[in-house]
Enzyme design. Structure first.
Site, PDB file in Angstrom:
ATOM      1  N   TYR A   1      65.732  40.534  -0.438  1.00 58.15           N
ATOM      2  CA  TYR A   1      66.569  41.350  -1.326  1.00 58.15           C
ATOM      3  C   TYR A   1      65.837  41.628  -2.638  1.00 58.15           C
ATOM      4  CZ  TYR A   1      70.278  42.468  -4.675  1.00 58.15           C
ATOM      5  OH  TYR A   1      71.039  43.051  -5.660  1.00 58.15           O
TER       6      TYR A   1
ATOM      7  N   LYS B   1      64.592  45.272  -3.942  1.00 60.39           N
ATOM      8  CA  LYS B   1      65.145  45.817  -5.185  1.00 60.39           C
ATOM      9  C   LYS B   1      64.039  46.143  -6.169  1.00 60.39           C
ATOM     10  CE  LYS B   1      68.974  46.045  -6.443  1.00 60.39           C
ATOM     11  NZ  LYS B   1      69.952  47.186  -6.467  1.00 60.39           N
TER      12      LYS B   1
END
Length: 406
Positions: A165, A169
């Site tokens: 993640y 990002k």
């Protein structure tokens, strides 16, 4: 909620005046989520047309006048259709922030990277002049101590991110900021972009982190704290985050000299606090005893690592919710907090002070609190099966520990 003077500049450069027949339109990806929905309602109250765009329908009733469009940011044609006549996009949608979601690498990649690429491409083709991206502290933080850091800190090298993640990002934020100044289709000017890096979000009705924490408390799993009691982290109240996004969109306008264009900003309440002490009012406010046992951070990290291994082995058969992931251990137990000076100076961001009182009251209204607990045969079978799996994994894994990689 703070009263925000929300106004936007349209594709033709005219500012919306009160009473104008033609309203300007913004789109919020992830608009069915807690923050996206709250942001949409706040903007709509100021006389701007709002489209909430999400793959799922909102849990709340959509106020009359706000439009909801069900669609997937991973589908370019759906994004382009949603962006028709839109002048500003708040790109909030993401996947893999916490829990078992962090272990679904493919979906994380599709949503966070490919989805963001679609948003950027659709903004160019549809002539959308402003893009505000909701990023995360994690583009900088990967388990190292950071005290009062600022936006001059470099991105954490991609290979050092402890979870997919955070890595995706970071990639997405880079793409958004690189797109600043890109030519829009049909000679309609250029795209202005910026990124906000919020701390952990809280507020009444928050749907992701707080219910999970409360469920652990109610199930009797919150029996210890961990890490240095002097470690500090940050949080941001949902209304402060709304304020920051509105100010960022304004700071992309010509009337503000496009001061935010191509920039990133850390956003929080501006009050570093020990993670567990922050949640003490929630624990005690719901009628539970705050734990006094403290475990070493390294021990909890190792437990989280073993849990991820078990999930890696059995996740396709039993997609259980890990108690903690390695990234969550770092984020809650290692000091990392940032300066709000750039956001204050360039955006005019002034965080208001909030407590957890309204959060406690919200959970009480949902019937949360101490209840009789029955340990059934189903619980015994489930926990016994998980224990056997863990033992089997450990027996088979330790001989090859040197070569294992998640």
């Amino acid at each position: 909620m703070c009263v925000l003077a929300v106004c936007f500049v349209g594709a033709k450069g005219k500012r919306m005046e009160e009473g104008n027949a033609a309203k300007e339109r913004v789109l919020i990806t992830g608009g069915a989520g807690y923050f996206g929905f709250r942001l949409g309602c706040a903007i709509y109250q100021k006389g701007v047309d709002v489209i909430l765009f999400d793959v799922v329908k909102p849990l709340q009733t959509v106020p009359e006048g706000i439009k909801f469009m069900q669609g997937d940011i991973c589908c370019l044609s759906e994004v382009e259709e949603a962006l028709r006549d839109v002048i500003c996009v708040f790109h909030i949608a993401s996947y893999g922030m916490s829990g078992r979601e962090q272990l679904n690498r493919k979906l994380i990649e599709d949503v966070n990277v490919k989805g963001t690429e679609n948003i950027i491409q659709a903004c160019k083709s549809r002539g959308v002049s402003s893009l505000v991206y909701t990023s995360t502290y994690n583009v900088i933080f990967g388990g190292q101590v950071i005290e009062n850091g600022d936006e001059s800190l470099p991105y954490l090298p991609l290979h050092l991110h402890p979870d997919h993640y955070s890595r995706t990002k970071s990639l997405a934020e880079m793409k958004v900021l690189e797109a600043n100044g890109a030519e829009l289709g049909n000679g309609r000017g250029v795209l202005r972009t910026c990124a906000l890096r919020p701390a952990g979000i809280y507020g009444p009705g928050e749907q992701r982190h707080l219910p999970r924490i409360v469920s652990y408390i109610e199930r009797g799993l919150f029996k210890f704290v961990y890490g240095d009691p002097l470690s500090l982290v940050e949080f941001v109240h949902v209304d402060n985050l709304v304020q920051a996004h509105v100010l960022a969109s304004q700071a992309l306008r010509a009337s503000k000299q496009h001061v935010a264009a191509g920039q990133a900003y850390f956003i929080s309440d501006g009050r570093p606090v020990n993670n567990f002490e922050f949640f003490r009012p929630l624990v005690e406010g719901l009628g539970y005893k705050f734990p006094t046992r403290r475990l070493p951070l390294s021990l909890v990290y190792f437990f989280a690592f073993l849990t991820e291994i078990v999930h890696f082995v059995v996740g396709r058969v039993y997609n259980f919710q890990p108690l903690l992931t390695r990234t969550e251990v770092y984020k809650t137990g290692v000091t990392h907090y940032f300066s709000m000076e750039k956001a204050r100076k360039e955006l005019g961001y002034e965080p208001q002070q909030y407590s957890l009182d309204e959060v406690v009251e919200w959970f009480r209204s949902q019937g949360c609190g101490p209840k009789p607990r029955n340990y059934t045969m189903m619980h015994l079978v489930r926990d016994g099966a998980l224990l056997l799996v863990l033992i089997a994994v450990l027996v088979s894994w330790f001989p090859s520990a040197a070569t294992f990689s998640l």
